[in-house]
Design an enzyme around this catalytic site. Structure first.
Site, short mmCIF file in Angstrom:
data_model
loop_
_atom_site.label_atom_id
_atom_site.label_comp_id
_atom_site.label_asym_id
_atom_site.label_seq_id
_atom_site.Cartn_x
_atom_site.Cartn_y
_atom_site.Cartn_z
N HIS A 382 36.74 46.45 35.06
CA HIS A 382 37.57 47.88 35.07
C HIS A 382 38.75 47.72 34.97
CE1 HIS A 382 33.65 49.64 37.26
NE2 HIS A 382 33.55 49.71 36.16
N GLU A 383 39.68 47.74 34.10
CA GLU A 383 40.93 47.74 34.09
C GLU A 383 41.44 49.10 34.48
OE1 GLU A 383 43.70 45.45 33.95
OE2 GLU A 383 44.54 47.44 34.63
N GLU A 477 46.76 32.85 31.85
CA GLU A 477 47.15 33.83 31.04
C GLU A 477 48.56 33.69 30.49
OE1 GLU A 477 45.89 37.38 32.86
OE2 GLU A 477 47.94 37.71 33.82
C1 NOJ Z 1 45.69 41.29 33.67
C2 NOJ Z 1 44.59 40.24 34.04
O1 NOJ Z 1 45.12 39.25 34.99
C3 NOJ Z 1 43.79 39.63 32.93
O2 NOJ Z 1 42.89 38.62 33.15
C4 NOJ Z 1 43.12 40.79 31.78
O3 NOJ Z 1 42.64 40.29 30.84
C5 NOJ Z 1 44.38 41.77 31.63
N1 NOJ Z 1 44.93 42.31 32.87
C6 NOJ Z 1 43.58 42.94 31.16
O4 NOJ Z 1 42.66 43.63 32.04
#
Ligand code: NOJ
Length: 683
Positions: A382-383, A477
């Site tokens: 859930h973004e 990331e």
């Molecule tokens: C930032 C999060 O830290 C990352 O893990 C995710 O892939 C992206 N947002 C997209 O939701």
């Protein structure tokens, strides 16, 4: 209600001695059980102050306490002590999962009841708890007619350090939330910083300022107000209010962990001890584990969250990841970009996100059925891109859908510089309430959480053990795309003494293809391969990812360590530690007799001799060794690794040889009779 998994060991004793009245001798004091840490409280001309000493040496000089409010006078002077009392408490409790199974909660408490001498005679209690590893204190607003609902505009709590100590800090009130590289400066040079903020004194003490049990309040940042004083600076609502309160009310605990060395911070459970016990009766569905996911490709840019030719979250690819997870012993598969809303600029269009509707090339039921057949859990995503009302309006339907499909784990995300269309900080009371609501709702639906762009960890996992892990720092990331080219080698040698003191971090280690010049020549993982493995032990998380593309694990012998390493521990022991230089940690598996060691260094090569005296003395162990190879160097030879075996026991002194930016990962498992004869002894 007491959870069945909590077993009280020994006698939990709460002996309260109420004493005193106005005019009682001051200062009032309470000492830690070992007598080393002493907290003193006094009113100086009606103004409340506290101070802290360790071994007779000052740690905090007299520091102010109190509040300012909207539409009423501050509560910071004109006070008298109406009563005070001390208590002691000693019990041992068990974590549902964690870095240690049994935790002793042993402290002495001082409670001081204050009242204004003049009208309207408002009342305020201050409660101090002195532990061997530091202290916590909080304010309590008792139920009273003089104060019902109120708006806090400032918490006046000060931390007046006894010296201009070196601080390890990240800035507060910046757009990237907690995602900054830690800096090191004396207190006198700080502006406003997030907690945990950690200090080293010239006498070798380590101190870390943080808070515990942040549940319905603004988060505390620490603002330098002059000299060596930091003051609580609460993150505001858009109108400048800090906290909307209603008596009776308790604030979070203000905490100061105190250690004689950096290792002491690694073995401190103060933050957890200051949280409420587990509230969930049935925790059988809460399972630590490891996962892979359709994720790194989006960060590298070879796949996309949005629909189109590069769309990562297809039914077919998800099944491949499920097969890989099942074959290699992973518990879950994370799939990002499965749901409608990513097209266009998703960071600006939070209202377009659906949390129930999948893209046409992703069949949610088909993949969850397939995962179930294979004994793997699909990890939902859930973004919200910080659109809180859009998420809250769908959250019941979304959680019900996942529950029905057997999705027991969700990664949430709150990308954005502010939430709710730019109105709120991620760290103010509005968001603290939101994050807490999601944890409770998830628990009702049998869902574990991994929160990205979270509120900082303050130990809520003890109360709600479905709150598994979170981001809240610069993770892996950044190594895919950051303009500075990735996290510097020092970063992970600072985290254990700062961010990690709050709780687990979903750092997402396990990128074994450390350099990807053909994809992004400007960024990379600034580690050796052995260090990347060691991070699984050094950075605690009950859910750890193997973050790389699954094809990068093929024909990669180092992958064995990632398959073997557990995420739920019986015990944790610090082996070597210096903030920003190096750290080594040994942890015992909760479900076997195995121990694991992770040891890492910054950009300097280092060697340490560590005693394996934590091992059982009556058996031999096979050490499966993943060490930096000949000539290894994060910059010039990151892939050089030596994977060997040797026989060790509790009398062995193990020599860790860490390359620049390097590390060592060890699995220590009991030797079979045959291995005790055949595996070469460690030399
Ligand atoms: C930032 C999060 O830290 C990352 O893990 C995710 O892939 C992206 N947002 C997209 O939701």
């Amino acid at each position: 209600m007491m959870n069945k998994t909590l077993r009280w060991i020994g006698v939990a004793a709460m002996v309260v001695g109420l004493a005193g009245c106005a005019g009682a001798p001051e200062p009032l004091q309470v000492a830690s059980p070992d007598g080393q840490i002493r907290v003193s409280f006094e009113l100086i001309e009606g103004v409340p102050f506290y101070r802290v000493d360790r071994g007779g040496q000052p740690v905090l000089e007299n520091s102010r306490l109190g509040f300012a409010f909207r539409d009423q006078e501050p509560l910071d002077g004109g006070l008298e002590i109406v009563s005070h009392g001390t208590a002691n408490f000693d019990s041992t409790w068990e974590q549902v999962w964690g870095e240690k199974h049994s935790i002793r909660n042993h402290y002495n408490e001082l409670r001081v009841a204050l009242q204004e001498s003049g009208a309207p005679q408002r009342r305020l209690d201050v409660v101090f708890r002195a532990y061997d590893d530091g202290l916590g204190f909080r304010y309590e607003f008792p139920e009273q007619e003089a104060m019902t609902a109120f708006v806090i505009t400032d918490e006046l709590t000060e931390f007046h350090f006894a010296g201009d100590h070196e601080a390890w800090w990240i800035p507060a009130y910046e757009d990237n939330r907690y995602e900054y590289i830690y800096h090191r400066n004396p207190i006198s040079e700080l502006d406003v910083v997030h907690t945990p903020v950690t200090f080293e004194t010239s006498q070798g003490l380590v101190l870390s300022l943080h808070e515990a049990a942040l549940t319905d309040y603004a988060s505390m940042t620490a603002r330098h107000t002059g000299g060596t004083v930091l003051k609580c600076d609460l993150v505001p609502w858009p109108d400048g209010a800090k906290v909307l309160g209603q008596a009776p009310m308790k604030t979070p605990w203000r905490t100061l962990q105190i250690g004689g060395s950096a290792s002491d911070l690694i073995e401190s459970y103060l933050i957890l001890n200051l949280n409420e016990p587990n509230k969930l009766e049935d925790t059988s569905w809460i399972k630590p584990g490891k996962y892979v996911g359709i994720w790194w490709g989006m960060h590298l840019g070879t796949m996309s969250w949005e629909s189109g030719p590069k769309h990562g979250a297809t039914t077919e690819r998800t099944k491949e990841y499920i097969d890989f997870a099942a074959e290699n012993g992973f518990d879950g598969v994370l799939v990002e970009g499965w749901n409608v809303g990513w097209d266009g600029d998703w960071m600006q269009n939070s209202e377009l996100f659906s949390f129930t509707e999948a893209y046409p090339d992703f069949d949610l039921r088909e993949v969850t059925d397939y995962a179930r057949e294979k004994g793997v859990v699909l990890i939902g995503h859930h973004e919200t891109s910080a659109g809180i009302s859009n998420y809250e309006s769908q959250i019941d339907d979304a959680f019900e859908l996942y529950q029905e499909l057997g999705v027991t784990m969700i990664k949430t995300g709150y990308v954005g510089t502010r939430t709710e269309g730019g109105e709120h900080w991620h760290h103010g009371q509005f968001m603290v309430r939101h994050y807490r609501m999601v944890v409770e709702k998830a628990a009702e639906h049998g869902i574990m959480l991994d929160v990205h762009e979270p509120i900082k960890a303050t130990g809520i996992r003890r109360t709600y053990p479905n709150m598994m892990t979170r981001e809240g720092a610069r993770g892996q990331e950044y190594n895919a795309w950051s303009v500075e080219g990735g996290n510097p080698p020092e970063h992970t040698t600072v985290l254990p003494f700062t961010r990690m003191l709050g709780g687990p971090f979903d750092y997402t280690p396990g990128v074994l293809d450390l350099t990807f010049e053909d994809i992004n020549p400007n960024a990379r993982v600034k580690n050796t391969l052995a260090k990347e493995l060691a991070l699984y032990v050094v950075i605690y998380s009950p859910l750890h990812m193997a973050a790389d593309l699954i094809e990068n694990y093929e024909d990669q012998p180092a992958f064995q360590f990632i398959q073997d390493v557990p995420t739920d521990w019986d015990d944790t022991v610090a082996l070597h530690a210096k903030i920003g230089d190096h750290v080594g940690i040994a942890r015992k598996d909760r479900n076997s007799e195995d121990w694991y060691v992770g040891s890492i260094t910054d950009e300097e090569a280092r060697s340490f001799e560590v005693a394996l005296d934590f091992l059982d003395s009556d058996r031999k162990y096979v050490a499966e060794i993943y060490a930096d190879g000949e000539g290894a160097d994060w910059e010039s030879a990151p892939y050089a690794i030596n994977i060997t075996q040797a026989l060790v026991d509790s009398t062995t002194t193990y020599k860790l040889n860490l390359a620049p930016g390097g590390g060592t990962a060890l699995r220590l498992r009991p030797a079979t009779d045959e291995e005790a004869q055949s595996v070469p002894a460690y030399e």
